[in-house]
Design an enzyme around this catalytic site. Sequence first.
Site, PDB file in Angstrom:
ATOM      1  CE  LYS A   1      23.240  41.219  80.866  1.00 37.17           C
ATOM      2  NZ  LYS A   1      24.384  40.492  81.627  1.00 37.17           N
TER       3      LYS A   1
ATOM      4  CG  ASN B   1      29.179  37.923  80.608  1.00 36.55           C
ATOM      5  OD1 ASN B   1      28.226  38.339  80.878  1.00 36.55           O
ATOM      6  ND2 ASN B   1      29.791  37.956  79.570  1.00 36.55           N
TER       7      ASN B   1
ATOM      8  CE  LYS C   1      25.188  36.623  69.828  1.00 40.62           C
ATOM      9  NZ  LYS C   1      24.505  35.865  70.741  1.00 40.62           N
TER      10      LYS C   1
ATOM     11  CD  GLU D   1      28.287  36.811  76.552  1.00 43.74           C
ATOM     12  OE1 GLU D   1      29.694  36.828  76.122  1.00 43.74           O
ATOM     13  OE2 GLU D   1      27.591  38.028  77.125  1.00 43.74           O
TER      14      GLU D   1
ATOM     15  N   GLY E   1      29.774  43.373  75.634  1.00 42.62           N
ATOM     16  CA  GLY E   1      29.452  44.732  75.888  1.00 42.62           C
ATOM     17  C   GLY E   1      28.129  45.146  75.003  1.00 42.62           C
ATOM     18  N   GLY E   2      27.445  44.118  74.518  1.00 43.77           N
ATOM     19  CA  GLY E   2      26.214  44.622  73.514  1.00 43.77           C
ATOM     20  C   GLY E   2      26.608  44.862  72.148  1.00 43.77           C
TER      21      GLY E   2
ATOM     22  NE  ARG F   1      32.537  40.537  82.164  1.00 37.26           N
ATOM     23  CZ  ARG F   1      31.169  40.883  82.223  1.00 37.26           C
ATOM     24  NH1 ARG F   1      30.833  41.198  83.255  1.00 37.26           N
ATOM     25  NH2 ARG F   1      30.580  40.984  80.945  1.00 37.26           N
TER      26      ARG F   1
ATOM     27  CD  GLU G   1      25.161  37.371  79.657  1.00 34.42           C
ATOM     28  OE1 GLU G   1      25.099  38.361  80.290  1.00 34.42           O
ATOM     29  OE2 GLU G   1      25.359  37.226  78.374  1.00 34.42           O
TER      30      GLU G   1
HETATM   31  P1  ADP Z   1      27.267  42.503  82.533  1.00 33.52           P
HETATM   32  O1  ADP Z   1      26.705  41.515  82.146  1.00 33.52           O
HETATM   33  O2  ADP Z   1      28.191  42.416  83.995  1.00 33.52           O
HETATM   34  O3  ADP Z   1      26.545  43.880  82.604  1.00 33.52           O
HETATM   35  P2  ADP Z   1      28.595  43.804  80.249  1.00 33.52           P
HETATM   36  O4  ADP Z   1      28.680  43.198  79.179  1.00 33.52           O
HETATM   37  O5  ADP Z   1      27.737  45.004  80.413  1.00 33.52           O
HETATM   38  O6  ADP Z   1      28.493  42.899  81.592  1.00 33.52           O
HETATM   39  O7  ADP Z   1      29.973  44.313  80.864  1.00 33.52           O
HETATM   40  C1  ADP Z   1      30.607  44.960  82.046  1.00 33.52           C
HETATM   41  C2  ADP Z   1      31.315  46.120  81.672  1.00 33.52           C
HETATM   42  O8  ADP Z   1      32.455  45.853  80.944  1.00 33.52           O
HETATM   43  C3  ADP Z   1      30.581  47.443  80.955  1.00 33.52           C
HETATM   44  O9  ADP Z   1      31.211  48.481  81.514  1.00 33.52           O
HETATM   45  C4  ADP Z   1      31.006  47.254  79.728  1.00 33.52           C
HETATM   46  O10 ADP Z   1      30.964  48.433  79.036  1.00 33.52           O
HETATM   47  C5  ADP Z   1      32.168  46.501  79.614  1.00 33.52           C
HETATM   48  N1  ADP Z   1      32.516  45.473  78.490  1.00 33.52           N
HETATM   49  C6  ADP Z   1      32.276  44.313  78.627  1.00 33.52           C
HETATM   50  N2  ADP Z   1      32.763  43.695  77.536  1.00 33.52           N
HETATM   51  C7  ADP Z   1      33.221  44.665  76.727  1.00 33.52           C
HETATM   52  C8  ADP Z   1      34.033  44.452  75.353  1.00 33.52           C
HETATM   53  N3  ADP Z   1      34.324  43.690  74.974  1.00 33.52           N
HETATM   54  N4  ADP Z   1      34.388  45.726  74.997  1.00 33.52           N
HETATM   55  C9  ADP Z   1      34.028  46.875  75.853  1.00 33.52           C
HETATM   56  N5  ADP Z   1      33.590  47.072  76.849  1.00 33.52           N
HETATM   57  C10 ADP Z   1      33.236  45.854  77.526  1.00 33.52           C
HETATM   58  P1  ADP Z   2      27.271  40.384  74.861  1.00 31.28           P
HETATM   59  O1  ADP Z   2      28.731  39.578  74.949  1.00 31.28           O
HETATM   60  O2  ADP Z   2      27.581  41.680  74.166  1.00 31.28           O
HETATM   61  O3  ADP Z   2      26.763  40.642  76.064  1.00 31.28           O
HETATM   62  P2  ADP Z   2      25.279  38.147  74.172  1.00 31.28           P
HETATM   63  O4  ADP Z   2      25.731  37.369  73.419  1.00 31.28           O
HETATM   64  O5  ADP Z   2      25.198  38.056  75.753  1.00 31.28           O
HETATM   65  O6  ADP Z   2      26.499  39.621  73.838  1.00 31.28           O
HETATM   66  O7  ADP Z   2      23.923  39.051  73.887  1.00 31.28           O
HETATM   67  C1  ADP Z   2      23.500  40.303  74.312  1.00 31.28           C
HETATM   68  C2  ADP Z   2      22.251  40.489  74.118  1.00 31.28           C
HETATM   69  O8  ADP Z   2      21.663  40.507  72.974  1.00 31.28           O
HETATM   70  C3  ADP Z   2      21.313  39.245  74.851  1.00 31.28           C
HETATM   71  O9  ADP Z   2      20.647  39.658  76.160  1.00 31.28           O
HETATM   72  C4  ADP Z   2      19.946  39.510  73.852  1.00 31.28           C
HETATM   73  O10 ADP Z   2      19.248  40.618  74.394  1.00 31.28           O
HETATM   74  C5  ADP Z   2      20.312  39.914  72.430  1.00 31.28           C
HETATM   75  N1  ADP Z   2      20.724  38.473  71.807  1.00 31.28           N
HETATM   76  C6  ADP Z   2      21.960  37.817  71.772  1.00 31.28           C
HETATM   77  N2  ADP Z   2      21.754  36.812  70.979  1.00 31.28           N
HETATM   78  C7  ADP Z   2      20.575  36.803  70.633  1.00 31.28           C
HETATM   79  C8  ADP Z   2      19.733  35.850  69.627  1.00 31.28           C
HETATM   80  N3  ADP Z   2      20.225  34.900  69.047  1.00 31.28           N
HETATM   81  N4  ADP Z   2      18.319  36.091  69.329  1.00 31.28           N
HETATM   82  C9  ADP Z   2      18.008  37.334  70.032  1.00 31.28           C
HETATM   83  N5  ADP Z   2      18.553  38.243  70.688  1.00 31.28           N
HETATM   84  C10 ADP Z   2      20.062  37.827  71.053  1.00 31.28           C
HETATM   85 MG    MG Z   3      25.950  39.119  77.246  1.00 31.78          MG
END
Ligand code: ADP
Ligand code: ADP
Ligand code: MG
Length: 450
Positions: free
Chosen positions: A237, A290, A158, A288, A164-165, A292, A275
């Site tokens: 999501k 968020n 990671k 993590e 943003g996934g 905001r 989260e």
């Molecule tokens: P939430 O948990 O609120 O759904 P998201 O991770 O989907 O959070 O982020 C919310 C918005 O911000 C989305 O439009 C996502 O595409 C954008 N976003 C969040 N983090 C990043 C990032 N590091 N780079 C680009 N877009 C991001």
């Molecule tokens: P982002 O900042 O992109 O939202 P997260 O750390 O919140 O990243 O992870 C996004 C998603 O990825 C989680 O909701 C879960 O579905 C998957 N994920 C993250 N960490 C793990 C893990 N250690 N094992 C399995 N799935 C994970």
């Molecule tokens: Mg997340």
Amino acid sequence: MFQRILIANRGEIALRIIRACRELGIETVAVFSEADRGAHYLSLADEAYCIGPPPATDSYLAVNRIISAAEVGNVQAIHPGYGFLAENAEFAEMCRACNIEFIGPPHEAMAKLGDKVTARQIAQEAQVPVVPGSDGVITDPKEALRIAEEIGYPVLIKATAGGGGKGMRVARNEMALKSGLQAAALEAEKAFKNPGVYLEKYVERPRHIEVQIIADTHGNVVHLWERDCTMQRKHQKLIEEAPATNLPRKVREEICAAAVRLAKAAGYTNAGTVEFIVDRDFNFYFIEVNARIQVEHPVTEMITGVDLIQQQIRVAAGEPLPFKQKDITTHGHAIEIRINAEDPDHGFRGSPGTITKLRLPGGPGVRLDTHVYEGYTVPPYYDSMVGKLIIHRPTREQALACTRRALDEFVVDGIKTTIPLARRLLDLDAFIDGEIDTTYLEREILGHQH
Ligand code: ADP
Ligand code: ADP
Ligand code: MG
């Protein structure tokens, strides 16, 4: 209280914030790029300034232009919404240095939590369970191999600055880990300007459960219970619910208490989300914070009756929280469907264009947060989300029925959306029974390997 606020965002969340301000008697200054010139919601703001051309780097991410607009607009505070500058600690610091309140946490807390490795350390110090993994950023591939051996494959690489996934890759064996580390670091450098990566055990088939918290500047931290965001595609999501289904009461209370401990340990204020992933045996692990407001905040608003955006503004203005933990009770069940301008039949590619026909759902239990209208053109430059359907009913079963009928009423012609897919998902036994995991959609419905 503030008299005037600038909203450094666009789309549905900008509209949501304008509405909150109106109810609080606060004037709003909206900003828009040339691509959003025709947006209807801009007329609901008291003033609106064009801040640049369509690319976000030249407009919604252009810090100097936004600060200039705030100064010309004579505002006392900036609400960043989500995405764009919402988790940019330097921007938050700059706002405050200019005597403009940033509606969000202290920039120090944001900087610490924005780095996932540092956030993990704070969690551990606060006795919040984290996913087994590396203690810090990986500096030596040999060390990564040793850790992976210890925690067992598969592991997840990671990006510490990820969001943003994006910035995650699974490694199922030594070979994949070796090659994955380099590729992941390069990707992370490109996407987040930070090559730091770390390792977590890849938890197979987990649920995603997160806790909404809100903290004031007088030392009060309160949680507003949990949301279940397990229905995901590519770690993003699609459907969110509150409360989580089939979550034992004791686990629910422990996970919420853990989130509050973490917020306190980080010196957090304002709204935020902690989260977690939860395994089959209800072990939960922090992933993590968020720092905001989140896209899915409305489901929590529906079941708790707390207006989170108004509360964010009040806390930023220095008001103490008007409730204690014991006052936060929940009523009924809420479901949110994200409506994205994407084509699920063609790899979810973006589907910008003009909405030629729009029939909106309504009636009991339906809330629709969207900025679009018939004749609106979805620009190709930004996030594909065009709205959120939020349903609130006394029971989950009733909420599911209401969501189905609202999706049946919902017609958006001219662009492709995720509405038909969402409608299909609502009929799946695994979803109805609360038995899905975060890879369910890709594995069982879209047919990817997991
Ligand atoms: P939430 O948990 O609120 O759904 P998201 O991770 O989907 O959070 O982020 C919310 C918005 O911000 C989305 O439009 C996502 O595409 C954008 N976003 C969040 N983090 C990043 C990032 N590091 N780079 C680009 N877009 C991001
Ligand atoms: P982002 O900042 O992109 O939202 P997260 O750390 O919140 O990243 O992870 C996004 C998603 O990825 C989680 O909701 C879960 O579905 C998957 N994920 C993250 N960490 C793990 C893990 N250690 N094992 C399995 N799935 C994970
Ligand atoms: Mg997340």
